[in-house]
Design an enzyme around this catalytic site. Structure first.
Site, short mmCIF file in Angstrom:
data_model
loop_
_atom_site.label_atom_id
_atom_site.label_comp_id
_atom_site.label_asym_id
_atom_site.label_seq_id
_atom_site.Cartn_x
_atom_site.Cartn_y
_atom_site.Cartn_z
N LYS A 14 -35.61 49.73 -36.13
CA LYS A 14 -34.19 49.33 -36.13
C LYS A 14 -33.30 50.45 -36.69
CE LYS A 14 -34.85 45.57 -38.68
NZ LYS A 14 -36.32 45.57 -38.90
N ARG A 89 -31.46 37.59 -41.66
CA ARG A 89 -32.91 37.44 -41.71
C ARG A 89 -33.31 35.99 -41.97
NH1 ARG A 89 -33.99 43.18 -43.52
NH2 ARG A 89 -36.23 43.53 -43.49
N ARG A 128 -45.22 55.77 -42.90
CA ARG A 128 -43.87 56.05 -43.41
C ARG A 128 -43.87 56.07 -44.93
NH1 ARG A 128 -38.97 52.04 -41.71
NH2 ARG A 128 -39.65 50.76 -43.44
N ARG A 134 -40.75 54.53 -50.53
CA ARG A 134 -40.44 53.10 -50.71
C ARG A 134 -41.67 52.35 -51.19
NH1 ARG A 134 -37.23 50.77 -45.56
NH2 ARG A 134 -38.12 48.88 -46.49
N ARG A 146 -44.24 41.10 -46.23
CA ARG A 146 -42.99 41.24 -45.48
C ARG A 146 -43.12 40.59 -44.10
NH1 ARG A 146 -42.15 47.50 -46.07
NH2 ARG A 146 -40.26 47.24 -44.83
P1 AMP Z 1 -35.39 46.77 -44.68
O1 AMP Z 1 -34.93 48.12 -45.10
O2 AMP Z 1 -34.49 46.13 -43.66
O3 AMP Z 1 -36.85 46.74 -44.25
O4 AMP Z 1 -35.30 45.83 -45.97
C1 AMP Z 1 -36.06 46.12 -47.12
C2 AMP Z 1 -36.04 44.92 -48.05
O5 AMP Z 1 -34.70 44.64 -48.45
C3 AMP Z 1 -36.55 43.61 -47.47
O6 AMP Z 1 -37.97 43.52 -47.53
C4 AMP Z 1 -35.87 42.61 -48.39
O7 AMP Z 1 -36.50 42.57 -49.66
C5 AMP Z 1 -34.49 43.25 -48.58
N1 AMP Z 1 -33.55 42.80 -47.54
C6 AMP Z 1 -32.95 43.58 -46.60
N2 AMP Z 1 -32.16 42.85 -45.82
C7 AMP Z 1 -32.26 41.57 -46.25
C8 AMP Z 1 -31.71 40.33 -45.82
N3 AMP Z 1 -30.88 40.26 -44.78
N4 AMP Z 1 -32.03 39.21 -46.53
C9 AMP Z 1 -32.84 39.28 -47.59
N5 AMP Z 1 -33.44 40.39 -48.02
C10 AMP Z 1 -33.14 41.54 -47.36
#
Ligand code: AMP
Length: 190
Positions: A14, A89, A128, A134, A146
């Site tokens: 994404k 989400r 990654r 991360r 996740r």
């Molecule tokens: P991402 O970078 O999109 O993979 O997000 C990394 C982490 O951020 C996720 O595993 C969640 O812990 C948190 N996070 C990101 N977006 C959301 C969301 N819309 N709702 C809840 N947690 C989020």
């Protein structure tokens, strides 16, 4: 004005695709994951709260995430459209987003999913994790968590957007350019 939700499992690409699409369609890219990480890096209260969830691979609570997203949208009043990446989400987030956009006379134009097999994505995230720094990319158990969060809380959004006639999906396996083209084909027909 078009508002696109880029949808997909962790590691589906994404963020990578958003980088290309935002320029091509003049959209404001809002990644909730990136915004949380920015807050963690800057040691804000929001960052400290988010970190406890993110490090475990759990979703950050809806109220916090929704409020943060809304203020980001409000901070970009000149935007000609948004590219939402990693938000919504949960069903509650999607409902809040619909209501929020409606209050501004706007709406989601389309949701586009990047589809890919779980096992390929887990390997991609572990790879990654070697360079991203991360914590949630470095431990297979957290990565699996996740995916559990995705399957339980995020996957139902497909039906939510299908019922609104707004759900599209493209094959997320291929070169970056190929996938950008698949996404562009959907956007150009909206
Ligand atoms: P991402 O970078 O999109 O993979 O997000 C990394 C982490 O951020 C996720 O595993 C969640 O812990 C948190 N996070 C990101 N977006 C959301 C969301 N819309 N709702 C809840 N947690 C989020």
């Amino acid at each position: 004005m078009i508002n696109i939700v880029l949808f997909g499992k962790p590691g589906a690409g994404k963020g990578t695709q958003a980088e290309f699409l935002k320029g091509k369609y003049n959209l404001t890219h809002l990644s909730t994951g990136d915004i949380f990480r920015y807050n963690i890096k800057n040691e804000t209260a929001l960052g400290q709260l988010a970190k406890t969830y993110m490090d475990q691979g759990d979703l950050v609570p809806d109220e916090v995430t929704i409020q943060m997203l809304q203020s980001e949208v409000d901070n970009n009043p000149q935007s000609s459209g948004f590219l939402f990446d990693g938000f919504p989400r949960t069903i509650a987030q999607a409902q809040a987003l619909d209501a929020f956009l409606e209050s501004k006379g706007q709406k989601i134009t389309a949701t586009i999913a990047l589809e890919a097999d779980d096992e390929i994505l887990v390997q991609r995230l572990l790879e990654r994790g070697k360079t991203s720094g991360r914590p949630d990319d470095q431990d297979e158990e957290k990565i699996r968590n996740r995916y559990d969060e995705y399957n339980q809380k995020t996957a139902p959004l497909m039906q939510f957007y299908q019922e609104q006639g707004k759900f599209h999906a493209v094959d997320g396996i291929g070169s970056i350019a190929e996938i950008t083209e698949r996404l562009s084909n959907v956007i150009d027909r909206l």
